[in-house]
Enzyme design. Structure first.
Site, short mmCIF file in Angstrom:
data_model
loop_
_atom_site.label_atom_id
_atom_site.label_comp_id
_atom_site.label_asym_id
_atom_site.label_seq_id
_atom_site.Cartn_x
_atom_site.Cartn_y
_atom_site.Cartn_z
N HIS A 154 0.91 -1.17 0.14
CA HIS A 154 -0.35 -0.09 0.11
C HIS A 154 0.56 1.14 0.26
O HIS A 154 0.60 2.58 -0.20
CB HIS A 154 -1.05 -0.49 1.46
CG HIS A 154 -2.36 0.62 0.82
ND1 HIS A 154 -2.45 1.90 0.00
CD2 HIS A 154 -3.51 0.67 1.78
CE1 HIS A 154 -3.77 2.41 0.29
NE2 HIS A 154 -4.40 1.35 0.99
N ASP A 366 -9.52 -4.46 -18.10
CA ASP A 366 -10.29 -5.04 -19.40
C ASP A 366 -8.94 -5.95 -19.69
O ASP A 366 -7.83 -5.13 -19.96
CB ASP A 366 -10.23 -4.61 -20.50
CG ASP A 366 -10.91 -5.70 -21.59
OD1 ASP A 366 -10.39 -6.94 -21.41
OD2 ASP A 366 -11.50 -5.35 -22.80
#
Length: 450
Positions: A154, A366
């Site tokens: 993170h 995608d």
């Protein structure tokens, strides 16, 4: 087969390092003073599920994504480096070009076996997450679909930053010559001033005495908030609060019910920590393409007795006020405080942290097989203090309703009380019908290794 009873096995190949497809700069880059605080020094698991696409039959998703990753790392080369800690605990990226550990696997399970509505808690989720601290793995499923799992450090990026990188991998996997959004490092925009000067109150970093419930004693469930649940909660508010944001209302509901379920002393201070992103609203946003952490942890504080005895509007008001305090100066003051205090962890005792990732657009990533059937955090309660945090994730439930699902962790007895509190709170007018919150049980324990 019901998802709650689902059991499957995974055959893994040995992970390999995927390096940038072309030479990259050899340099050292400093993280920002927002990035390297103690509360972000952990790995966050993300998972993307994709359905079979008839036009992609015969194409291997692992091979396509590995190639896309290698090409994307030319542009995002810091991800191929190694984090180093310097003086005063300052983190830097040594851009060595060593690469990202990448794995591939095959699971003897079909995507439809995970249930009609893909949402956490996922059964056997640990089987789909990267091994050896990843950070990336592609698992092919029997149905022709697949899962992409990622362990993000993170300190390197927040949710929008990770999605930006994942989109770049997808664009490269689909054959595009370069990312649609060129990456920007630019971490100096969140560096402390010289000299640092704390100009705002940051109660999220107060030192508070108390104990944390051991994670081994907690269970994992999720809560769905759809249009009917939100309408029921709004009906409990006075007219001047009914148009407050979904985030504020859902957060107030969860904070109140969770506190009541844990049964602290009425005089104990309790906290709700809200992730407020600096990429929009009243902020001067980072430049387009910035993928570092760009948020603050403002906190609302009250006593358990006041929170649970007052109407829901009391909590909504508290949350709205702390959100309004976060602006450009707040972010500068925050960076200064973190440097002066040695990059501390935010307060965790009697705290609950919520992060809305509904606008991060994980589901739009995608890799060539279309949008994800599910995309987002793999579980709730992740971080250095497991059980502390929950995410708001966009989903469509089994009835086709759009809403958000919120995974969370609580001790078993408290979780039962939490479910009862939620059900009672959502039994609000107006008629017709009273709709309760759907609470789902996790069939497996969640790893505490993170």
């Amino acid at each position: 087969m019901a998802a709650s009873s689902l059991i499957f096995s995974v055959r893994r190949r040995d992970p390999e390092l995927v390096r940038p497809a072309a030479p990259t700069p050899r340099e050292v880059k400093r993280l920002s003073d927002i990035d390297d605080q103690e509360g972000l020094r952990f790995l966050i698991p993300v998972i993307q599920f994709y359905r079979q696409d008839p036009s992609m039959v015969g194409k291997d998703p692992a091979m396509a994504i590995r190639d896309g990753l290698s090409r994307a790392l030319v542009h995002y080369y810091p991800f191929a480096g190694r984090l180093r800690e310097g003086p005063c605990r300052k983190l830097c990226v040594d851009c060595t070009g060593e690469g990202i550990l990448f794995g591939e696997a095959d699971a003897d399970v079909r995507l439809e076996e995970f249930g009609d509505a893909l949402q956490p808690p996922f059964p056997c989720i640990e089987e789909l997450l990267p091994v050896a601290k990843g950070p990336e793995c592609v698992t092919r499923l029997l149905c022709g679909g697949f899962a992409v799992s990622i362990l993000l450090n993170h300190t390197m990026a927040d949710a929008p930053g990770l999605v930006q990188f994942m989109n770049a991998v997808g664009e490269m996997a689909r054959g595009l010559p370069a990312p649609a959004v060129p990456p920007v490092w630019g971490r100096e925009i969140f560096q402390a001033r010289d000299p640092p000067q704390v100009t705002r109150v940051h109660r999220e970093y107060e030192e508070v005495e108390g104990t944390i419930v051991p994670f081994s004693e907690q269970v994992h469930r999720s809560v769905f908030f759809g249009p009917r649940e939100l309408a029921a909660l709004r009906a409990r508010l006075p007219p001047h609060l009914r148009q407050r944001s979904r985030f504020e209302i859902v957060t107030a509901c969860l904070w109140r019910c969770r506190t009541a379920a844990l049964r602290p002393s009425p005089d104990d201070e309790v906290r709700i920590i809200c992730i407020i992103n600096a990429r929009g609203g009243a902020f001067t946003p980072p430049p387009r393409g910035y993928y570092g952490n760009s948020f603050a942890f403002p906190v609302a504080v009250t006593t358990a007795g006041k929170l649970t005895s007052n109407p829901l509007g009391y909590a909504v008001g508290l949350i709205g006020r702390v959100k309004s305090e976060v602006d450009d100066e707040y972010m500068r003051s925050l960076a200064d405080l973190l440097v002066l205090r040695g990059r501390p962890h935010f307060t965790v005792v009697r705290s609950f942290l919520v992060s809305d990732v509904t606008r991060a657009d994980f589901g739009d990533v995608d890799f060539g097989w279309g949008k994800a059937a599910y995309g987002g955090p793999a579980m709730g309660g992740v971080g250095a203090i497991p059980g502390l945090a929950s995410f708001y994730i966009p989903v469509r439930n089994s009835q086709g309703e759009e809403g958000i699902v919120v995974p969370l962790c609580l001790p078993a007895e408290a979780m039962e009380r939490f479910a009862a509190e939620m059900d009672e709170l959502t039994r609000a007018p107006p008629p017709p019908g009273e709709v309760g919150i759907t609470v789902q049980h996790s069939p497996v324990p969640i790893s505490s290794a993170l």
